[in-house]
Enzyme design. Structure first.
Site, PDB file in Angstrom:
ATOM      1  N   HIS A  63       7.198   0.196  -5.554  1.00 36.08           N
ATOM      2  CA  HIS A  63       7.932   0.095  -4.290  1.00 36.08           C
ATOM      3  C   HIS A  63       7.863  -1.340  -3.783  1.00 36.08           C
ATOM      4  CE1 HIS A  63       3.808   0.734  -2.942  1.00 36.08           C
ATOM      5  NE2 HIS A  63       4.152   0.405  -1.703  1.00 36.08           N
ATOM      6  N   HIS A  65       6.841  -2.821  -0.903  1.00 34.34           N
ATOM      7  CA  HIS A  65       5.880  -3.377   0.044  1.00 34.34           C
ATOM      8  C   HIS A  65       5.236  -4.623  -0.577  1.00 34.34           C
ATOM      9  CE1 HIS A  65       5.364   0.432   2.706  1.00 34.34           C
ATOM     10  NE2 HIS A  65       6.211  -0.422   3.245  1.00 34.34           N
ATOM     11  N   ASP A  67       2.320  -5.955  -0.845  1.00 27.32           N
ATOM     12  CA  ASP A  67       1.112  -5.945  -1.671  1.00 27.32           C
ATOM     13  C   ASP A  67       1.384  -5.478  -3.092  1.00 27.32           C
ATOM     14  OD1 ASP A  67       1.554  -3.429  -0.309  1.00 27.32           O
ATOM     15  OD2 ASP A  67      -0.397  -2.742  -1.001  1.00 27.32           O
ATOM     16  N   HIS A  68       2.626  -5.119  -3.379  1.00 32.40           N
ATOM     17  CA  HIS A  68       2.996  -4.692  -4.727  1.00 32.40           C
ATOM     18  C   HIS A  68       3.985  -5.644  -5.400  1.00 32.40           C
ATOM     19  CE1 HIS A  68       1.189  -0.551  -4.533  1.00 32.40           C
ATOM     20  NE2 HIS A  68       1.185  -0.894  -3.253  1.00 32.40           N
ATOM     21  N   HIS A 141       6.676   8.181   0.410  1.00 30.80           N
ATOM     22  CA  HIS A 141       6.076   7.037   1.087  1.00 30.80           C
ATOM     23  C   HIS A 141       7.016   6.581   2.197  1.00 30.80           C
ATOM     24  CE1 HIS A 141       3.121   3.962   1.516  1.00 30.80           C
ATOM     25  NE2 HIS A 141       3.876   2.963   1.101  1.00 30.80           N
ATOM     26  N   ASP A 212       2.345   4.267  -4.102  1.00 31.64           N
ATOM     27  CA  ASP A 212       1.821   4.809  -2.845  1.00 31.64           C
ATOM     28  C   ASP A 212       2.570   6.094  -2.499  1.00 31.64           C
ATOM     29  OD1 ASP A 212       0.534   2.421  -2.977  1.00 31.64           O
ATOM     30  OD2 ASP A 212       1.198   1.676  -1.026  1.00 31.64           O
ATOM     31  N   HIS A 270      -6.014   1.704  -5.410  1.00 29.44           N
ATOM     32  CA  HIS A 270      -5.468   1.452  -4.071  1.00 29.44           C
ATOM     33  C   HIS A 270      -6.525   1.836  -3.025  1.00 29.44           C
ATOM     34  CE1 HIS A 270      -2.359   1.298  -0.857  1.00 29.44           C
ATOM     35  NE2 HIS A 270      -1.776   0.446  -1.683  1.00 29.44           N
TER      36      HIS A 270
END
EC number: 3.1.26.11
Length: 310
Positions: A63, A65, A67-68, A141, A212, A270
């Site tokens: 996804h 976001h 942090d990915h 998510h 996530d 995670h």
């Protein structure tokens, strides 16, 4: 086949854990590495491994976001500087192409290799060749998030050498023909079928790598019969409400998915920065009564994925 964890933290980096990324090492299977997510400083983590960026042929993003994905532009650029000239394909939700192309354009970065994008719009097969099939399914998510199921094709059975000898077949080139399943005429005039001397195929391995997510049936579908399930555990056993509100999972929910799916092993990642040292390991201890083969992974852990015993 191995999984090497490059980042196992949640949301933002900590002293113990970098943000999300892992490498599926397929060096023996296809002389390649597949990355799953590429958070900030992923390429720095790679410096502490034997991974060569030019060996990375596919990147699967769960996804969008930060942090990915914030490590993607840097990794892609460094791959050029380090001899990467083979094509690379990025899979991910709609928007991943715009993100990468904008970052490269604004920074005036030029890649030395072709870059292809496959943007996901729903559930289904995203890649297939003679050795692997990859399926994606939508998770639950705050934004579009996917999990991936990597299925290895069955390996041909081994030549049953003792049976060949008992049949009086002379050693040499004939063995190779039999192993390929060919019909062979022997020096004494007999005709034999190679398939009669080959053992049962070795089932391929299955790895499920989830992004996530809250609890969802698609997680179970992705992990069905998997040798390894990589599942987030952002929250501990008794924090279901927090997990639901923030669109994440608890360790218990992850273990329940593994049990329902009949997976062999569960790797929890995670991990929130609130869980450090033994408190992180307790995420696994508290679910052993639900799913015994559970482990909390750390940055730079390497997990072997052996074939199932016949």
């Amino acid at each position: 086949m191995q999984i090497e964890f490059l980042g196992t933290g949640a949301g933002s980096p900590s002293k113990q854990r970098n943000v999300s990324s892992l490498a599926l090492r397929l060096l023996e299977e296809r002389n390649a590495i597949w990355l799953f997510d590429c958070g900030e400083a992923t390429q720095h983590q790679i410096l502490h491994t034997t991974i060569r960026p030019r060996k990375v042929e596919k990147i699967f993003i769960t996804h969008l976001h930060g942090d990915h994905i914030f490590g993607l532009p840097g990794f892609l650029s460094s791959r050029s500087f380090q001899g990467g000239d083979e094509p690379l394909t990025i899979y991910g939700p709609k928007g991943i192409k715009d993100f990468v192309q904008t970052a490269l354009k604004v920074s005036e970065s030029r890649l030395s290799y072709p870059l292809k994008f496959v943007e996901l719009t729903g559930d289904g097969e995203v890649f297939k060749d003679q050795t692997f099939t990859v399926t994606a399914r939508r998770l639950d998510h705050k934004i579009a998030s996917f999990g991936y199921r990597v299925e290895e094709a069955a390996h041909p059975g081994e030549l049953m050498v003792e049976k060949v000898r008992q049949a009086g077949i002379p050693s040499g080139p004939l063995y190779g023909q039999l192993k390929r399943g060919e019909v062979v005429t022997l020096p004494d005039g007999r005709t034999v079928d190679g398939h009669d001397f080959i053992g049962a195929p070795q089932p391929g391995r299955i790895v499920a790598i989830l992004g996530d997510t809250r609890v969802t049936d698609n997680a179970v579908k992705l992990a069905k019969g998997a040798d390894v399930l990589v599942h987030e555990a952002t929250f501990a056993k008794n924090e279901q409400r927090l997990a639901h509100n923030y669109y994440h999972s608890t360790s218990v929910q992850a273990a329940t998915v593994a049990k329902k799916a009949g997976a062999q092993r569960l790797l929890l990642n995670h991990i929130s920065a609130r869980y450090v040292g033994r408190y992180a390991n307790e995420l696994a201890y508290q679910v052993r009564d639900i799913f015994e083969q559970t482990r909390v992974v750390n940055d730079l852990d390497v997990i072997e994925i052996p074939f199932k015993e016949r």
